[in-house]
Design a protein around this motif. Sequence first.
Motif, PDB file in Angstrom:
ATOM      1  N   GLY A 235       0.797  -1.219   0.000  1.00 39.90           N
ATOM      2  CA  GLY A 235       0.000   0.000   0.000  1.00 39.90           C
ATOM      3  C   GLY A 235       0.827   1.265   0.000  1.00 39.90           C
ATOM      4  O   GLY A 235       0.297   2.354  -0.227  1.00 39.90           O
ATOM      5  N   GLU A 236       2.141   1.142   0.247  1.00 37.26           N
ATOM      6  CA  GLU A 236       3.014   2.316   0.315  1.00 37.26           C
ATOM      7  C   GLU A 236       4.133   2.271  -0.724  1.00 37.26           C
ATOM      8  O   GLU A 236       4.757   3.282  -0.994  1.00 37.26           O
ATOM      9  N   GLY A 237       4.400   1.098  -1.291  1.00 36.53           N
ATOM     10  CA  GLY A 237       5.456   0.958  -2.276  1.00 36.53           C
ATOM     11  C   GLY A 237       4.929   0.951  -3.693  1.00 36.53           C
ATOM     12  O   GLY A 237       3.736   1.167  -3.942  1.00 36.53           O
ATOM     13  N   SER A 238       5.801   0.674  -4.649  1.00 35.96           N
ATOM     14  CA  SER A 238       5.446   0.787  -6.071  1.00 35.96           C
ATOM     15  C   SER A 238       4.449  -0.278  -6.523  1.00 35.96           C
ATOM     16  O   SER A 238       3.822  -0.123  -7.573  1.00 35.96           O
ATOM     17  N   LYS A 239       4.288  -1.353  -5.756  1.00 36.21           N
ATOM     18  CA  LYS A 239       3.280  -2.354  -6.100  1.00 36.21           C
ATOM     19  C   LYS A 239       1.886  -1.957  -5.634  1.00 36.21           C
ATOM     20  O   LYS A 239       0.908  -2.645  -5.925  1.00 36.21           O
ATOM     21  N   ASN A 240       1.824  -0.872  -4.872  1.00 37.11           N
ATOM     22  CA  ASN A 240       0.555  -0.327  -4.378  1.00 37.11           C
ATOM     23  C   ASN A 240      -0.202  -1.340  -3.532  1.00 37.11           C
ATOM     24  O   ASN A 240       0.371  -1.917  -2.634  1.00 37.11           O
ATOM     25  N   PHE A 241      -1.483  -1.581  -3.843  1.00 34.71           N
ATOM     26  CA  PHE A 241      -2.320  -2.357  -2.932  1.00 34.71           C
ATOM     27  C   PHE A 241      -2.309  -3.839  -3.287  1.00 34.71           C
ATOM     28  O   PHE A 241      -2.678  -4.224  -4.389  1.00 34.71           O
ATOM     29  N   TYR A 242      -1.900  -4.659  -2.337  1.00 39.83           N
ATOM     30  CA  TYR A 242      -1.962  -6.110  -2.483  1.00 39.83           C
ATOM     31  C   TYR A 242      -1.942  -6.717  -1.083  1.00 39.83           C
ATOM     32  O   TYR A 242      -1.588  -6.052  -0.105  1.00 39.83           O
ATOM     33  N   LYS A 243      -2.349  -7.972  -1.006  1.00 40.57           N
ATOM     34  CA  LYS A 243      -2.438  -8.613   0.302  1.00 40.57           C
ATOM     35  C   LYS A 243      -1.052  -8.973   0.820  1.00 40.57           C
ATOM     36  O   LYS A 243      -0.301  -9.694   0.161  1.00 40.57           O
ATOM     37  N   PRO A 244      -0.681  -8.496   2.009  1.00 37.50           N
ATOM     38  CA  PRO A 244       0.622  -8.845   2.580  1.00 37.50           C
ATOM     39  C   PRO A 244       0.683 -10.343   2.888  1.00 37.50           C
ATOM     40  O   PRO A 244      -0.333 -10.977   3.178  1.00 37.50           O
ATOM     41  N   THR A 245       1.871 -10.916   2.820  1.00 39.00           N
ATOM     42  CA  THR A 245       2.074 -12.311   3.150  1.00 39.00           C
ATOM     43  C   THR A 245       3.126 -12.437   4.250  1.00 39.00           C
ATOM     44  O   THR A 245       3.923 -11.527   4.477  1.00 39.00           O
ATOM     45  N   PHE A 246       3.115 -13.598   4.911  1.00 39.87           N
ATOM     46  CA  PHE A 246       3.958 -13.783   6.094  1.00 39.87           C
ATOM     47  C   PHE A 246       5.438 -13.919   5.735  1.00 39.87           C
ATOM     48  O   PHE A 246       6.270 -13.135   6.170  1.00 39.87           O
ATOM     49  N   MET A 247       5.789 -14.917   4.950  1.00 41.79           N
ATOM     50  CA  MET A 247       7.180 -15.113   4.590  1.00 41.79           C
ATOM     51  C   MET A 247       7.401 -14.695   3.138  1.00 41.79           C
ATOM     52  O   MET A 247       6.830 -15.281   2.221  1.00 41.79           O
ATOM     53  N   ILE A 248       8.213 -13.689   2.938  1.00 46.29           N
ATOM     54  CA  ILE A 248       8.489 -13.136   1.615  1.00 46.29           C
ATOM     55  C   ILE A 248       9.840 -13.664   1.144  1.00 46.29           C
ATOM     56  O   ILE A 248      10.781 -13.772   1.939  1.00 46.29           O
ATOM     57  N   PRO A 249       9.985 -14.014  -0.131  1.00 42.71           N
ATOM     58  CA  PRO A 249      11.257 -14.575  -0.612  1.00 42.71           C
ATOM     59  C   PRO A 249      12.462 -13.681  -0.297  1.00 42.71           C
ATOM     60  O   PRO A 249      12.373 -12.461  -0.308  1.00 42.71           O
ATOM     61  N   ASN A 250      13.565 -14.337   0.015  1.00 39.27           N
ATOM     62  CA  ASN A 250      14.883 -13.692   0.214  1.00 39.27           C
ATOM     63  C   ASN A 250      15.014 -12.918   1.513  1.00 39.27           C
ATOM     64  O   ASN A 250      16.018 -12.229   1.713  1.00 39.27           O
ATOM     65  N   THR A 251      14.020 -13.019   2.422  1.00 40.63           N
ATOM     66  CA  THR A 251      14.109 -12.219   3.650  1.00 40.63           C
ATOM     67  C   THR A 251      15.161 -12.739   4.623  1.00 40.63           C
ATOM     68  O   THR A 251      15.641 -11.989   5.471  1.00 40.63           O
ATOM     69  N   MET A 252      15.500 -14.043   4.538  1.00 38.79           N
ATOM     70  CA  MET A 252      16.455 -14.614   5.486  1.00 38.79           C
ATOM     71  C   MET A 252      17.508 -15.432   4.752  1.00 38.79           C
ATOM     72  O   MET A 252      17.901 -16.510   5.191  1.00 38.79           O
ATOM     73  N   ASP A 253      17.972 -14.906   3.603  1.00 38.49           N
ATOM     74  CA  ASP A 253      18.998 -15.615   2.836  1.00 38.49           C
ATOM     75  C   ASP A 253      20.327 -14.856   2.804  1.00 38.49           C
ATOM     76  O   ASP A 253      21.230 -15.209   2.069  1.00 38.49           O
TER      77      ASP A 253
END
Length: 397
Positions: A235-253
């Motif tokens: 809702g604040e970034g360039s992808k605008n409005f979409y449903k947030p998800t719990f684990m996003i790729p590359n967050t802990m790599d």
Amino acid sequence: MKNLFLFPVALLAFCLTGFAQEALFNAQQLISPEVHEDKTVTFRLFAPDADVVEVTGDFLPTVKVETPRGPMDGPGKAKLTKDDNGVWSLTTESLGPELYNYSFLVDGFKTTDPNNPFLIRDVATATNVFIIDGGHADLFKTNDIAHGSVTRRWYDSPGLDMDRRITIYTPPGYEKSAETYPVLYLLHGAGGDEEAWINLGRTAQIMDNLIAQGKAKPMIVVMPNGNVIQDGAPGEGSKNFYKPTFMIPNTMDGTYEGAFGDIIKFVENNYRVKADKAHRAIAGLSMGGYHTLHISRYYPNTFDYMGLFSAAIMPREDATGKVYSNFDETLQTQMDNGYELYWIAIGKTDFLYEANTEYRAKLDAMNMPYEYVESEGGHTWRNWRVYLSQFAPMLFQ
């Protein structure tokens, strides 16, 4: 001509009044939640056609619930009672000081309270909140004191090849002073973003109150987005409005940790800070605790203060980046370089409790100094807000 001019003006006024009245008449004119002097709370909901209305929230005894992270403690639920006017209500027992969240269940459908406009978003779930004051909960309130400022900035991250959004708290008086300040880098958990600590964590209120009470040094608090494929929160970034998800790729790599120097560079080039190890701290919850552990040893002579709040210390198949190599050696280097505080906190029923116990055994075996706090409860914002209020006063003293 005069009458023709007055007609559209009168019509406009009528329409505006009509819209205002529509908003008024469509609203449920109930008080919910109502916090009483004895600290009991009454919830109310107008639902004349419902068969069962319940409330669920963290003011109720916990139950085991299934989550993406496995079985965890979750909020229980309690039934409301319906009166002759179709209003359902429940009055709780006296509650202790805390920032609580809750939702309604109407015939099994989970929904927010239409009479309470105060909500927080945790990943993709919105819940209502209320405060029972007193004790540590007074730190979560906006009190009549001097206030800092909260800004959302965009910074260039060459390491991630994008401009990224970041939340920054500056202490009261920053804009009018010429002082330089220490910095706390405060990291969110999985599913969070640069909005998490400022909204769910009440960071601005906690820091304002601690500084006003003389319990914490005035400092800048930097709250980045730890999801490396996002430039900003949903809702604040360039992808605008979409449903947030719990684990996003590359967050802990290792990608985020490796590029963390971009954040430090932006802050030290754009804010009046004391740019040395003695005046830098880093802390985080869950995934942010994992990031804190690895960032602080990957940049082993950068931070004098580290805080691991319910840290997600666990083996990961995707932890193959350069950041995770030579773990024992870099941890030893971090210890040899010296630091002021390595602080670990976790709840007794946290699903990460055993992993943290094993990590502390590792630190004990290498004689690496740390301070440890064990609290009641589990993997919850109720604990993380308290941990921040305990950790911040120990910084930069």
